[in-house]
Structures are given as C-alpha cells and as structure tokens.
Design an enzyme around this catalytic site. Structure first.
Site, short mmCIF file in Angstrom:
data_model
loop_
_atom_site.label_atom_id
_atom_site.label_comp_id
_atom_site.label_asym_id
_atom_site.label_seq_id
_atom_site.Cartn_x
_atom_site.Cartn_y
_atom_site.Cartn_z
N HIS A 69 0.84 -1.21 0.00
CA HIS A 69 0.00 0.00 0.00
C HIS A 69 0.87 1.26 0.00
CE1 HIS A 69 -3.55 2.40 1.69
NE2 HIS A 69 -2.52 3.21 1.92
N GLU A 70 1.80 1.34 0.95
CA GLU A 70 2.62 2.54 1.07
C GLU A 70 3.65 2.64 -0.07
OE1 GLU A 70 1.98 4.94 3.09
OE2 GLU A 70 0.38 3.83 4.09
N HIS A 111 2.05 4.28 -3.06
CA HIS A 111 1.96 5.73 -2.93
C HIS A 111 3.25 6.38 -3.44
CE1 HIS A 111 -1.81 6.21 -0.91
NE2 HIS A 111 -1.44 5.60 0.22
#
Length: 211
Positions: free
Chosen positions: A23-24, A27
């Site tokens: 997820h990170e 980003h």
C-alpha cells in the site's frame, strides 16, 4: 483458524506486513513516476515494512480487533510527497492518494480468486480468507475522508478553501488525529466497516461473513 493463537498472531502480522507495505510503496512509486522523488529521498520507496509501520495503528490495533472478532482495519505512517512537484497538479495528488487503497483492493481480488480455486475449507483457505479481509479493511478504512487518510486527499481537491484549511490543521496532528478519530467514532466506524467488509468479501470470495 485451527493453528493456535500464536500461529494466528504470526499469520495476521505477516499479512499486515505485506498489505501495508505494498500500500505505502505504491503511494511512493506513483508519486515518483509523476515527478516527485520525496518518498525515494526519505527512504520510503521501499518494500521494507519497518519503514512504514506504526506500532499502534498498523499492528496492535488491527491485531486486537481481529482477535476480538471485529474487522481488522488500520493505517500506516503516511508516505511523504510534495503535491507541487507532481505532474498533472491536483489530478496527480488524487492518483497518488488512491494508489494505496486500490493496491489493497487488487490484492483482495487476487486473494479472492485463490479462495475460489481452493474450494474446500482448510488452514490455507482460512489464511487466504484473512488475507482478503485485511486488504479489504485497509482499502475501505483508508478511503474514509479524514486527514491524513487517503480519502481526505481526494476530498481536498474538491473542497473549498475553508474546508482545506481545516483538513490541513487536522493533518498536522499526524496519526494521533487518526487514533483519536477511531477511539471517538469507533461505535460508528466498527459497524460500517463490518458491513462493508462482509458485503465485499462475499462478492469476491462467495463466502458470507458475520461481524
């Protein structure tokens, strides 16, 4: 899950590490591709989970919620990025913000496909179901438009300046603001998360959940 409490804790920690790290990372990856290398320069463009984990919101809270029979939602340290350096302006900011939750949705869909192929319940089946649930929990929770959760970045683009100022003020509190938001609003967030996760899990896996 018939692997004992210790085995279940180890399993969910491993799933949390994979889910929040990807997820990170996404980003930072999308921001980097759009011209902002802030995440890379700060060491956050990495698949090392230790760079992204918040001990309370990423590990302790979702682990406790799962063991309590509740939807295991949570969050991680936000990946830094500079919207002014992104190509496509505010559209770029939305793309960076949504990259994380959409990654969790893709992981949940892949996990759901595996669950459907497995068919009969087993330990591996239970692990993949938990993988789907955790990723759906991160997908849904991070879309809530409360700073600094990802949904707030998308809302920011559409909001008038007074609302933007309020959102910047809340975001300046960091993950502390999210923790307070969860504690104050849990009786509303919990049922919402449980219902949303249950519906999406059944759609993706064909298995009905009850939270």
């Amino acid at each position: 899950m018939d692997i004992g409490v210790i085995g279940e804790i180890i399993t969910i920690i491993a799933i949390l590490a994979v889910s929040i790290t990807t997820h990170e990372f996404m980003h930072g990856f999308i921001a980097d591709r759009l011209g902002d290398d802030t995440a890379r320069l700060s060491g956050r463009l990495t698949l090392n989970p230790l760079k992204h984990v918040d001990p309370f919101l990423t590990v302790a809270m979702p682990l406790f919620l799962h063991l309590a029979g509740l939807p295991p939602f949570g969050a991680a340290k936000p990946v830094p990025f500079n919207p002014s350096r992104l190509r496509n302006g505010e559209t770029g900011m939305v793309m960076v913000s949504l990259a994380g939750p959409l990654t969790n949705l893709v992981l949940a869909l892949l996990g759901g496909a595996v669950v459907r192929l497995m068919g009969a319940p087993s330990v591996a089946f239970d692990v993949m179901m938990l993988f789907v649930i955790v990723n759906l929990a991160f997908f849904i929770f991070n879309l809530i438009p409360f700073p600094p959760l990802d949904g707030s970045r998308a809302l920011y683009v559409l909001a008038p300046e007074p609302v933007r100022q309020l959102m910047r003020t809340i975001e300046s509190t960091g993950l502390l603001g999210v923790a307070v938001f969860i504690m104050v609003g849990f009786r509303f967030i919990g049922p919402f998360m449980g219902s949303a996760i249950g519906i999406l899990t059944e759609v993706i896996t064909g298995v009905r959940l009850t939270y």
